[in-house]
Write an enzyme that holds these catalytic residues in place. Structure first.
Site, PDB file in Angstrom:
ATOM      1  N   ARG A  39      23.436 -15.419  36.139  1.00  0.00           N
ATOM      2  CA  ARG A  39      21.985 -15.374  35.917  1.00  0.00           C
ATOM      3  C   ARG A  39      21.432 -16.747  35.528  1.00  0.00           C
ATOM      4  O   ARG A  39      20.379 -17.156  36.007  1.00  0.00           O
ATOM      5  CB  ARG A  39      21.648 -14.375  34.797  1.00  0.00           C
ATOM      6  CG  ARG A  39      21.902 -12.909  35.136  1.00  0.00           C
ATOM      7  CD  ARG A  39      20.702 -12.353  35.908  1.00  0.00           C
ATOM      8  NE  ARG A  39      20.780 -10.917  36.088  1.00  0.00           N
ATOM      9  CZ  ARG A  39      20.122 -10.028  35.342  1.00  0.00           C
ATOM     10  NH1 ARG A  39      19.366 -10.417  34.343  1.00  0.00           N
ATOM     11  NH2 ARG A  39      20.227  -8.743  35.605  1.00  0.00           N
ATOM     12  N   ASP A 148       8.342  -3.620  26.646  1.00  0.00           N
ATOM     13  CA  ASP A 148       9.633  -4.257  26.931  1.00  0.00           C
ATOM     14  C   ASP A 148       9.565  -5.721  26.507  1.00  0.00           C
ATOM     15  O   ASP A 148       8.499  -6.333  26.475  1.00  0.00           O
ATOM     16  CB  ASP A 148       9.999  -4.158  28.413  1.00  0.00           C
ATOM     17  CG  ASP A 148      11.493  -4.318  28.644  1.00  0.00           C
ATOM     18  OD1 ASP A 148      12.189  -3.304  28.801  1.00  0.00           O
ATOM     19  OD2 ASP A 148      11.986  -5.471  28.643  1.00  0.00           O
TER      20      ASP A 148
HETATM   21  C1  LIG Z   1      18.780  -0.890  30.751  1.00  0.00           C
HETATM   22  S1  LIG Z   1      17.061  -1.057  30.487  1.00  0.00           S
HETATM   23  C2  LIG Z   1      16.621   0.612  30.111  1.00  0.00           C
HETATM   24  C3  LIG Z   1      15.338   1.043  30.784  1.00  0.00           C
HETATM   25  C4  LIG Z   1      14.933   2.495  30.553  1.00  0.00           C
HETATM   26  N1  LIG Z   1      14.706   2.763  29.158  1.00  0.00           N
HETATM   27  C5  LIG Z   1      15.969   3.438  31.106  1.00  0.00           C
HETATM   28  O1  LIG Z   1      16.719   4.048  30.354  1.00  0.00           O
HETATM   29  O2  LIG Z   1      16.046   3.558  32.332  1.00  0.00           O
HETATM   30  C6  LIG Z   1      17.025  -1.847  28.884  1.00  0.00           C
HETATM   31  C7  LIG Z   1      15.704  -2.559  28.613  1.00  0.00           C
HETATM   32  O3  LIG Z   1      15.662  -2.933  27.226  1.00  0.00           O
HETATM   33  C8  LIG Z   1      14.969  -4.154  27.129  1.00  0.00           C
HETATM   34  N2  LIG Z   1      15.290  -4.821  25.855  1.00  0.00           N
HETATM   35  C9  LIG Z   1      16.448  -5.423  25.492  1.00  0.00           C
HETATM   36  N3  LIG Z   1      16.335  -5.968  24.282  1.00  0.00           N
HETATM   37  C10 LIG Z   1      15.072  -5.712  23.857  1.00  0.00           C
HETATM   38  C11 LIG Z   1      14.343  -6.050  22.675  1.00  0.00           C
HETATM   39  N4  LIG Z   1      14.886  -6.766  21.679  1.00  0.00           N
HETATM   40  N5  LIG Z   1      13.062  -5.617  22.580  1.00  0.00           N
HETATM   41  C12 LIG Z   1      12.501  -4.904  23.582  1.00  0.00           C
HETATM   42  N6  LIG Z   1      13.135  -4.569  24.730  1.00  0.00           N
HETATM   43  C13 LIG Z   1      14.407  -4.975  24.860  1.00  0.00           C
HETATM   44  C14 LIG Z   1      15.446  -4.945  28.339  1.00  0.00           C
HETATM   45  O4  LIG Z   1      14.550  -5.982  28.683  1.00  0.00           O
HETATM   46  C15 LIG Z   1      15.564  -3.847  29.402  1.00  0.00           C
HETATM   47  O5  LIG Z   1      14.438  -3.809  30.238  1.00  0.00           O
END
Ligand SMILES: C[S@@+](CC[C@H](N)C(=O)[O-])C[C@H]1O[C@@H](n2cnc3c(N)ncnc32)[C@H](O)[C@@H]1O
Length: 274
Positions: A39, A148
């Site tokens: 990445r 997010d």
């Molecule tokens: C794997 S995705 C999950 C998406 C959705 N909730 C699902 O279950 O399909 C995890 C998301 O968490 C977000 N994320 C990670 N760390 C975070 C933080 N400190 N604050 C807010 N969002 C965060 C990432 O950017 C990512 O888009």
């Protein structure tokens, strides 16, 4: 053997891991090294840098946070899909929503938070579930907050446009009712968009909203966090949820040893008890 374009030295990997931990709470274990390498290699190329040491210096010295934002965006895992773990949405429609209609009959207000919503498939799936439920939302003040950390995915979410392959996860009847086609893409309609507010939010930082929420979806987000970060986050979720409010987490997550403020009431479905 093919020579790697950029070598990621241990020292630089440790620096980058610390930056991600400090800024996003995400643990970059050794297993994530190839992912980070791939990445961030793209960022190095885009910036015309020669190695990761230069990139670390850029991140450490940049006072504007532009590259820090690109860096965080590059290392988040955004995997998601429409109607993912659909048993949660069945529970929302069959149990949670009818319950809220009785419990909140005085305020006629429903507040749902999709925390870590990635590119929006989760909140749009929640909105379709609410609007197609047998319980009518007419006369109800219903809102979904979708947040997010990653500025790229939240911008995608707010556009509400998906390629047809992704949208295949939406049951056909709901796709016909709530989306339209434009330039070969699937577009979420106004009825859905009117329910949802998208915002950039780092879960580790201060939250501008106080709640109270009826339901929080935080699925497949905390798996990337260490235990102390999870403990703080679930405590804060309990604080902004109503008593008896619902918390829904991802299939590989659990609250054992993390918090005693919720009781398990279903598969990765919890209610606030204190
Ligand atoms: C794997 S995705 C999950 C998406 C959705 N909730 C699902 O279950 O399909 C995890 C998301 O968490 C977000 N994320 C990670 N760390 C975070 C933080 N400190 N604050 C807010 N969002 C965060 C990432 O950017 C990512 O888009």
């Amino acid at each position: 053997m093919v020579q790697e374009e950029f070598v990621l030295e241990d020292r630089d990997f440790r620096k980058l891991s610390k930056l991600v931990m400090d800024n996003a709470g995400i643990v970059l274990s050794e297993r994530k090294r190839a992912f980070v390498h791939g990445r961030l290699g793209r960022r190095l190329r885009a910036l015309g840098l020669n190695d990761f040491a230069q990139y670390c210096r850029l991140l450490e010295t940049s006072d504007g946070d532009d590259e820090l934002r690109n860096f965080i965006n590059a290392v988040t895992t955004n995997h998601t899909s429409f109607f993912r773990e659909s048993h949660h949405l069945d529970h929302l429609s069959r149990t949670i929503l009818p319950g809220l209609m009785t419990e909140n009959s005085d305020t006629r207000r429903i507040r749902i938070w999709s925390a870590g919503c990635s590119s929006g498939e989760e909140p749009y799936s929640i909105a379709m579930t609410l609007l197609s439920s047998t319980a009518s939302l007419a006369g109800w003040n219903t809102k979904i907050l979708a947040t997010d950390l990653d500025t790229n995915v939240i911008a995608h979410a707010a556009r509400g446009i998906y390629d047809t392959e992704r949208a295949e996860g939406i049951p056909v009847a709901l796709r016909n009712r709530f989306t339209s086609m434009r330039d070969g893409n699937v577009v979420m309609n106004d009825e859905l968009c009117d329910l949802i507010t998208f915002a950039h939010l780092n879960l580790l930082e201060a939250w501008p909203m106080q709640g109270p929420f009826d339901v929080i979806f935080c699925r497949n987000v905390v798996i990337y966090f260490d235990k102390p970060t999870q403990m703080r986050l679930f405590d804060r979720y309990a604080n902004v949820l109503k008593p008896d409010g619902w918390l829904i987490i991802g299939h590989s997550e659990n609250l054992i040893g993390i918090t005693d403020r919720f009781e398990a009431v279903g598969r990765t479905i919890y209610r606030r008890i204190r």
